[in-house]
Design a protein around this motif. Structure first.
Motif, PDB file in Angstrom:
ATOM      1  N   TYR A 284      -3.215   7.829   5.462  1.00 37.09           N
ATOM      2  CA  TYR A 284      -3.658   6.891   4.420  1.00 37.09           C
ATOM      3  C   TYR A 284      -4.054   5.536   5.020  1.00 37.09           C
TER       4      TYR A 284
ATOM      5  N   LYS B 165       1.785  11.254   6.210  1.00 35.11           N
ATOM      6  CA  LYS B 165       1.018  10.796   5.048  1.00 35.11           C
ATOM      7  C   LYS B 165       0.599   9.330   5.213  1.00 35.11           C
TER       8      LYS B 165
ATOM      9  N   GLN C 165       0.821  -1.214   0.000  1.00 36.49           N
ATOM     10  CA  GLN C 165       0.000   0.000   0.000  1.00 36.49           C
ATOM     11  C   GLN C 165       0.854   1.262   0.000  1.00 36.49           C
ATOM     12  N   LEU C 166       1.944   1.239   0.777  1.00 36.88           N
ATOM     13  CA  LEU C 166       2.811   2.419   0.827  1.00 36.88           C
ATOM     14  C   LEU C 166       3.540   2.629  -0.499  1.00 36.88           C
TER      15      LEU C 166
ATOM     16  N   ASN D  83       6.520  11.923   5.553  1.00 45.89           N
ATOM     17  CA  ASN D  83       6.094  10.614   5.063  1.00 45.89           C
ATOM     18  C   ASN D  83       5.335   9.840   6.140  1.00 45.89           C
TER      19      ASN D  83
ATOM     20  N   GLU E 292       2.362   1.744  -3.449  1.00 41.14           N
ATOM     21  CA  GLU E 292       1.365   2.222  -4.400  1.00 41.14           C
ATOM     22  C   GLU E 292       1.145   3.730  -4.275  1.00 41.14           C
ATOM     23  N   GLN E 293       1.206   4.238  -3.047  1.00 45.88           N
ATOM     24  CA  GLN E 293       0.995   5.671  -2.802  1.00 45.88           C
ATOM     25  C   GLN E 293       2.290   6.479  -2.882  1.00 45.88           C
ATOM     26  N   LYS E 294       3.410   5.771  -3.222  1.00 47.35           N
ATOM     27  CA  LYS E 294       4.723   6.423  -3.330  1.00 47.35           C
ATOM     28  C   LYS E 294       5.118   7.123  -2.026  1.00 47.35           C
ATOM     29  N   ILE E 295       4.763   6.483  -0.929  1.00 43.59           N
ATOM     30  CA  ILE E 295       5.164   6.978   0.398  1.00 43.59           C
ATOM     31  C   ILE E 295       6.459   6.262   0.785  1.00 43.59           C
TER      32      ILE E 295
END
Length: 605
Positions: free
Chosen positions: A180, A176, A146-147, A173, A149-152
């Motif tokens: 999320y 964020k 998930q991280l 980060n 995918e969100q570019k975190i």
């Protein structure tokens, strides 16, 4: 009312007088189905073998064939098993000999426990720690996916003694990620535990989520074990939960403990593979296939040629439920963990429009032994579904093109093919059939002698009132048997018989208190009518107090006890309820009929 209640109790107690028939039980397995044609073919087969059939019937998807004696039962089983093949389990059984008209209105005999019929008892404990560990590993994989995918940007995700820990390089980060991840699910509790330059986000499963994981692990293991028990063809098996982490498994008639353990602990798995569309089906039927492919039987019939490469295994399946699409067509909705979703997405993007097969693999008891004495297991591989890939698949996808029954079956196999968490046998008992028959005989004798002694005492000591008490006691015993027969889950065990014997003694306690109070009132100069009225009225509170406290104790035994203790508690609770009715209400009716409203100067008490 008294006549109605006793009549109903007596009516449902009657089936216990008819005994049992020797029978053969036929259960469909591995996608087969027991139908009317199966019934017809079995009847024709036995007739050709000269085996007289008393009655054959379809019951709850099973075929029960009743024969004359044990010798014909063995012959019938061998003939049926040879005729039907390995897609059916054929087992010996004892079926109630209750007349059909009585069965039609729900009349069935009491179910006997293992200590009376013989068999194997297991108390199994589910390793909840392993179930939670698996879910934590799935969550770690989910967080990473998930991280990304969100570019975190994050430095790492790991499990610690206090839960899951996600490390970041900066506060932005972390913030964020926290926003999320919180928006995705309420199952986890996130806490910012940053110290100085160490930016840490801790994630812990909520109490509700932990409870849900344990409940699902227990229920899924129960479903899996029940499916495996059904493969045994055992008559009236018991698979039920015991508390929050344990499962009771009782297998009447099974004497081979090692075999039962092997079956209950058998492994099963699922594999997704691509179908080899270029293979020649005629050649494949003769065993000639490309080096990169293999031939497997289809559960619905025929064969399928599959690629050897495994796209995905069932270890990544976290859920599978039957559902319907927008056109009300059956389908199976499947959920994968994060790792499985990534794998599936990559392998399906290049195979859109091609057929994909679901291969079910199971290791089962072969009925033979290895040289070291262990059970020899047979590997069974079957294609249970073939569906066309419509689009690139991820963590959630559906399999369609099935009918409703196939969707239900496929979802069950995908969901319960393997145990979600290991189970440990913490208690094991084996009861022989001869010991069970001896227990029944001893229980009957205890009941007869206990009843006889109480009846004689009451008759001698209380004379006419003793006769009334004896009638109430007999009615009470009939009602206990009737109620036990009416309750679907009630099982009579040897301690249950002890509970019935105890009930016989306790049932007259109420009458003893009432009769002694009537005597006291007569000695105090009361009239007969006043003495009877005061005797029943004043003794009621004492009787109620004594029975309520005993009932509460039995209820606690039922709640926390296992097996035999539960059997004792059930019969004791039923006996207390029926004895209060017969000793207070039942005897009062008879006394009122005989002496109520009459000028009586002396009582036979």
């Amino acid at each position: 009312m008294v006549l109605l209640v006793i009549t109903i109790g007596g009516f449902y107690a009657i089936p216990n007088l008819f005994g049992e028939d020797h029978a053969v039980q036929v259960v469909a397995t591995r996608g087969a189905e027991v139908t009317a044609s199966t019934l017809s073919s079995v009847n024709g087969l036995l007739e050709s073998k000269g085996i007289a059939v008393k009655r054959a019937e379809l019951e709850d998807g099973q075929l029960i064939v009743r024969v004359q004696n044990a010798e014909q039962q063995l012959l019938a089983r061998e003939a049926i098993a040879e005729s039907l093949g390995d897609k059916y389990t054929v087992a010996l059984n004892l079926a109630p000999a209750t007349p059909e008209w009585l069965e039609a209105v729900g009349g069935t005999p009491m179910k006997l426990g293992l200590d009376l019929r013989g068999g194997v008892h297991f108390l199994m404990e589910v390793d909840m720690g392993e179930a939670i560990r698996k879910m934590e590993e799935a969550k770690i994989a989910d967080f990473r996916s998930q991280l990304r995918e969100q570019k975190i940007r994050y430095a790492g995700v790991r499990k610690t003694a206090k839960g899951l820990e996600i490390k970041f390089r900066d506060a932005d980060n972390l913030a964020k990620a926290e926003r999320y991840l919180k928006s995705l699910s309420n199952d986890m509790v996130f806490t910012d535990n940053s110290v100085g330059e160490n930016y840490m986000l801790h994630a812990n499963m909520s109490d509700v989520y932990l409870k849900q994981i344990k409940e699902e692990a227990l229920q899924q293991n129960i479903t899996t074990i029940r499916n495996r028990v059904n493969e045994l063809g055992v008559a009236e098996p018991v698979v039920q939960r015991q508390g929050a982490e344990r499962i009771i498994v009782q297998l009447p008639g099974v004497q081979d403990t090692a075999r039962a353990k092997e079956i209950l602990g058998a492994t099963a798995s699922i594999e997704f593979r691509m179908v080899d569309e270029n293979a020649d089906q005629a050649a494949a039927a003769n065993g000639r296939v490309p080096a990169s492919s293999e031939v497997y039987p289809r559960r619905s019939g025929g064969i399928a040629v599959l690629k050897k490469e495994v796209m995905l295994t069932g270890d990544h399946i976290t859920g599978a439920q039957p559902s319907f699409d927008e056109y009300s067509r059956p389908q199976v909705s499947i959920n994968l963990d994060a790792k499985g979703g990534n794998i599936f997405s990559n392998v399906t993007k290049d195979n859109i429009g091609k057929p994909m097969a679901t291969l079910f693999i199971e290791y089962k008891d072969s009925g033979q032994r290895n040289p070291d004495g262990t059970v020899k297991m047979t590997k069974i591989e079957e294609v249970i579904s073939v569906a066309t890939i419509q689009a690139r698949l991820g963590r959630n996808f559906v399999i369609n093109g099935l009918d409703h029954a196939e969707a239900q079956s496929l979802a069950l196999l995908l969901r319960a093919g393997a145990l979600i968490a290991p189970v440990t046998i913490v208690e094991e008992r084996t009861i022989g059939p001869s010991l069970g028959a001896e227990n029944i005989e001893n229980g009957k004798m205890a009941m007869i002698w206990g009843m006889a002694i109480v009846l004689i005492f009451m008759l001698v000591y209380y004379r006419a009132f003793g006769v009334i008490a004896n009638l109430a006691l007999t009615a009470n015993l009939v009602m206990v048997v009737g109620v036990m027969s009416m309750i679907p889950g009630a099982v009579l065990t040897l301690p249950g018989i002890a509970g019935m014997v105890l009930t016989v003694g306790m049932a007259v306690d109420g009458n003893v208190l009432i009769f002694e109070r009537i005597r006291e009132e007569l000695l105090a100069g009361r009239s007969v009518q006043q003495a009877i009225h005061e005797g029943y009225g004043n003794a009621f509170s004492t009787i109620a107090d004594a029975n309520i406290t005993t009932f509460m104790t039995a209820l606690i035994l039922f709640a926390v006890g296992t097996g035999a203790v539960k059997g004792f508690a059930v019969t004791l609770m039923i006996g207390i309820a029926t004895s209060m009715f017969t000793s207070i209400v039942g005897t009062r009716v008879i006394v009122n009929l005989m002496w109520g409203g009459k000028r009586v100067k002396k009582l036979s008490i």
